[in-house]
Design a protein around this motif. Sequence first.
Motif, PDB file in Angstrom:
ATOM      1  N   LYS A 212       0.830  -1.225   0.000  1.00 21.58           N
ATOM      2  CA  LYS A 212       0.000   0.000   0.000  1.00 21.58           C
ATOM      3  C   LYS A 212       0.857   1.264   0.000  1.00 21.58           C
ATOM      4  O   LYS A 212       0.567   2.241   0.707  1.00 21.58           O
ATOM      5  CB  LYS A 212      -0.984  -0.004   1.171  1.00 21.58           C
ATOM      6  CG  LYS A 212      -1.899  -1.235   1.175  1.00 21.58           C
ATOM      7  CD  LYS A 212      -2.977  -1.158   2.220  1.00 21.58           C
ATOM      8  CE  LYS A 212      -3.843  -2.430   2.211  1.00 21.58           C
ATOM      9  NZ  LYS A 212      -4.912  -2.402   3.225  1.00 21.58           N
ATOM     10  N   MET A 213       1.925   1.204  -0.835  1.00 20.13           N
ATOM     11  CA  MET A 213       2.801   2.362  -0.961  1.00 20.13           C
ATOM     12  C   MET A 213       2.198   3.447  -1.854  1.00 20.13           C
ATOM     13  O   MET A 213       2.823   4.479  -2.101  1.00 20.13           O
ATOM     14  CB  MET A 213       4.165   1.929  -1.502  1.00 20.13           C
ATOM     15  CG  MET A 213       5.001   1.141  -0.516  1.00 20.13           C
ATOM     16  SD  MET A 213       5.548   2.145   0.909  1.00 20.13           S
ATOM     17  CE  MET A 213       4.363   1.644   2.168  1.00 20.13           C
ATOM     18  N   ASP A 214       0.980   3.201  -2.354  1.00 21.21           N
ATOM     19  CA  ASP A 214       0.293   4.207  -3.169  1.00 21.21           C
ATOM     20  C   ASP A 214      -0.435   5.230  -2.302  1.00 21.21           C
ATOM     21  O   ASP A 214      -1.008   6.201  -2.819  1.00 21.21           O
ATOM     22  CB  ASP A 214      -0.703   3.533  -4.115  1.00 21.21           C
ATOM     23  CG  ASP A 214      -1.636   2.572  -3.380  1.00 21.21           C
ATOM     24  OD1 ASP A 214      -1.111   1.653  -2.723  1.00 21.21           O
ATOM     25  OD2 ASP A 214      -2.867   2.734  -3.467  1.00 21.21           O
ATOM     26  N   VAL A 215      -0.437   5.015  -0.984  1.00 23.57           N
ATOM     27  CA  VAL A 215      -1.059   5.973  -0.059  1.00 23.57           C
ATOM     28  C   VAL A 215      -0.002   6.403   0.968  1.00 23.57           C
ATOM     29  O   VAL A 215       1.133   5.936   0.951  1.00 23.57           O
ATOM     30  CB  VAL A 215      -2.289   5.363   0.655  1.00 23.57           C
ATOM     31  CG1 VAL A 215      -3.386   5.066  -0.351  1.00 23.57           C
ATOM     32  CG2 VAL A 215      -1.905   4.087   1.399  1.00 23.57           C
ATOM     33  N   GLU A 216      -0.390   7.280   1.873  1.00 25.84           N
ATOM     34  CA  GLU A 216       0.556   7.816   2.847  1.00 25.84           C
ATOM     35  C   GLU A 216       1.154   6.711   3.727  1.00 25.84           C
ATOM     36  O   GLU A 216       0.433   5.861   4.257  1.00 25.84           O
ATOM     37  CB  GLU A 216      -0.150   8.841   3.739  1.00 25.84           C
ATOM     38  CG  GLU A 216       0.776   9.487   4.757  1.00 25.84           C
ATOM     39  CD  GLU A 216       0.032  10.426   5.690  1.00 25.84           C
ATOM     40  OE1 GLU A 216       0.660  10.961   6.625  1.00 25.84           O
ATOM     41  OE2 GLU A 216      -1.203  10.621   5.487  1.00 25.84           O
ATOM     42  N   THR A 217       2.464   6.737   3.892  1.00 25.70           N
ATOM     43  CA  THR A 217       3.161   5.715   4.677  1.00 25.70           C
ATOM     44  C   THR A 217       3.173   6.104   6.160  1.00 25.70           C
ATOM     45  O   THR A 217       3.582   7.215   6.517  1.00 25.70           O
ATOM     46  CB  THR A 217       4.613   5.548   4.188  1.00 25.70           C
ATOM     47  OG1 THR A 217       4.593   5.191   2.815  1.00 25.70           O
ATOM     48  CG2 THR A 217       5.335   4.476   4.990  1.00 25.70           C
ATOM     49  N   LYS A 218       2.725   5.177   6.997  1.00 27.02           N
ATOM     50  CA  LYS A 218       2.697   5.433   8.442  1.00 27.02           C
ATOM     51  C   LYS A 218       3.490   4.396   9.228  1.00 27.02           C
ATOM     52  O   LYS A 218       3.730   4.574  10.414  1.00 27.02           O
ATOM     53  CB  LYS A 218       1.246   5.437   8.945  1.00 27.02           C
ATOM     54  CG  LYS A 218       0.389   6.564   8.378  1.00 27.02           C
ATOM     55  CD  LYS A 218      -1.013   6.520   8.957  1.00 27.02           C
ATOM     56  CE  LYS A 218      -1.878   7.652   8.405  1.00 27.02           C
ATOM     57  NZ  LYS A 218      -3.258   7.596   8.959  1.00 27.02           N
ATOM     58  N   ILE A 219       3.884   3.322   8.586  1.00 29.66           N
ATOM     59  CA  ILE A 219       4.504   2.212   9.299  1.00 29.66           C
ATOM     60  C   ILE A 219       5.976   2.474   9.596  1.00 29.66           C
ATOM     61  O   ILE A 219       6.661   3.173   8.843  1.00 29.66           O
ATOM     62  CB  ILE A 219       4.361   0.894   8.479  1.00 29.66           C
ATOM     63  CG1 ILE A 219       4.622  -0.319   9.360  1.00 29.66           C
ATOM     64  CG2 ILE A 219       5.317   0.886   7.276  1.00 29.66           C
ATOM     65  CD1 ILE A 219       4.204  -1.623   8.715  1.00 29.66           C
ATOM     66  N   ASP A 220       6.449   1.937  10.707  1.00 35.85           N
ATOM     67  CA  ASP A 220       7.867   1.961  11.066  1.00 35.85           C
ATOM     68  C   ASP A 220       8.293   0.510  11.309  1.00 35.85           C
ATOM     69  O   ASP A 220       7.847  -0.119  12.274  1.00 35.85           O
ATOM     70  CB  ASP A 220       8.083   2.806  12.328  1.00 35.85           C
ATOM     71  CG  ASP A 220       9.539   2.783  12.797  1.00 35.85           C
ATOM     72  OD1 ASP A 220      10.402   2.320  12.033  1.00 35.85           O
ATOM     73  OD2 ASP A 220       9.798   3.220  13.940  1.00 35.85           O
ATOM     74  N   VAL A 221       9.136  -0.027  10.427  1.00 36.46           N
ATOM     75  CA  VAL A 221       9.488  -1.458  10.511  1.00 36.46           C
ATOM     76  C   VAL A 221      10.799  -1.688  11.258  1.00 36.46           C
ATOM     77  O   VAL A 221      11.291  -2.824  11.289  1.00 36.46           O
ATOM     78  CB  VAL A 221       9.571  -2.084   9.098  1.00 36.46           C
ATOM     79  CG1 VAL A 221       8.218  -2.091   8.422  1.00 36.46           C
ATOM     80  CG2 VAL A 221      10.617  -1.373   8.232  1.00 36.46           C
ATOM     81  N   THR A 222      11.373  -0.655  11.853  1.00 42.03           N
ATOM     82  CA  THR A 222      12.655  -0.848  12.545  1.00 42.03           C
ATOM     83  C   THR A 222      12.596  -1.880  13.676  1.00 42.03           C
ATOM     84  O   THR A 222      13.606  -2.530  13.954  1.00 42.03           O
ATOM     85  CB  THR A 222      13.175   0.502  13.102  1.00 42.03           C
ATOM     86  OG1 THR A 222      12.135   1.134  13.880  1.00 42.03           O
ATOM     87  CG2 THR A 222      13.607   1.411  11.977  1.00 42.03           C
ATOM     88  N   PRO A 223      11.442  -2.091  14.342  1.00 42.47           N
ATOM     89  CA  PRO A 223      11.421  -3.149  15.369  1.00 42.47           C
ATOM     90  C   PRO A 223      11.558  -4.566  14.787  1.00 42.47           C
ATOM     91  O   PRO A 223      11.893  -5.498  15.526  1.00 42.47           O
ATOM     92  CB  PRO A 223      10.045  -2.963  16.038  1.00 42.47           C
ATOM     93  CG  PRO A 223       9.647  -1.559  15.742  1.00 42.47           C
ATOM     94  CD  PRO A 223      10.195  -1.294  14.375  1.00 42.47           C
TER      95      PRO A 223
END
Length: 455
Positions: free
Chosen positions: A334-345
């Motif tokens: 869903k990179m076609d919409v605003e990105t909110k995720i943080d995958v660093t964990p």
Amino acid sequence: MFDTIAAISTPRGEGGIGIVRISGPDSLCILSKIFTPKSGKSIEDLRNFSINYGHIYDGETLVDEVMVSIMKGPNTYTKEDIVEVNCHGGFLITERVLELILKKGARISELGEFTRRAFLNGRIDLTQAESVMDLIHGKTDKSISLSLNQLRGDLREQIGHLKKLLLDVAAHVNVVLDYPEEGIDDPLPLDLVDNLHVVMNTTDALIKSYDKGKMIKEGVKTAIVGKPNVGKSSLLNSILKEERAIVTHIAGTTRDIIEEVINLKGVPLILVDTAGIRKTEDFVENIGVEKSKEMIEKADLVLFVVDGSRELDIEDMEIYNTIDAGKVIGLMNKMDVETKIDVTPLTKIKKWIKISAKENTGIDAMEDEIYRYVVSGQVEDSSEKLVITNVRHKSALEKTKDAVRNIFETIDSGYPMDLIAVDLKEGLDALSEVTGEISNEDLLDHIFSNFCVGK
């Protein structure tokens, strides 16, 4: 081995040509009873390795107009006389020709008996016989390439080289044990120790190639996992370029396993769309969730999909904790919409690919990464490197490697050379198992039972 066999070698059904194959000492005699060449020549006068036009008769009754190939042993597939009747394809015609051949003295072939005769008559070894079946069932260019390498005799040559190295060591050991009066030193000379190192390293490399070779031969079981509504089914549809899975905004739409196979740059990819993993009171959906968890364990590769437009939550983390770090690629959808995720964990996932299954973007990058995962470092070029794809070969090579390891332990511990002789025999016997020089009837029955009747 001393009778004549026959079978239909082409698939059953309607087609332009059907081939009925005969092999054995009476092949030409049987042909003479049913085939009338247009040339008027007798069967004995027909040239070897020739194709002859004529007709098949059952007594005075015309059966079919045919082309007949004549191949006289020993320079044939089975090293016996072989006749192939090329008749018109179809259920009835090929069966009638076969029945006529059987009536004139042949018997119906058992599964894989033509190839079994080729092995027993010494034309091919067991690795080449097995490669024939792999070639028939090959799904991609790369799997066919591996099979052709083995059919050419690459593995047989490698096994022969390893056997020679061990035989050189065995010759020295036997002289020391049998002729102590010659005063030959017990320790192995350095060149023979080098032989053992080569055998150890080579068998180890072949054993390690098995996992990759098996993937190329049988396919990479790839599980698409994630919580509900992250876009797993959309991803499957995007890869397949068709609407294979139902896609809705309702969580839990996919309740069972959906499996499809695609050809990814020569590698069969067995894609499995799983049910979204979450806690649910829905009985049917819960069954799908449990299947998804089982699939994570069984898969060769896991595509872990997260929703890039939402923050990580406990459901993401629970799935993440079940995945083996060595077999996962992270997909941020869903990179076609605003990105909110943080995958660093999610530290054990080293590679993240940004995609939009809806917009079909990032899919090529994802496929490139999957391909790199499969072929990394071992089978980049199957024409250059020998790869094993058969678990029987792997098992035998593991026995050889264990035997050589025992020899090194014997040398380091200063134990009597008699123990080296025992391990050398075990190592040599294991190598002979690979090529079929040492085999039993049950093993041969098992291998050739996987062939079709006419091969």
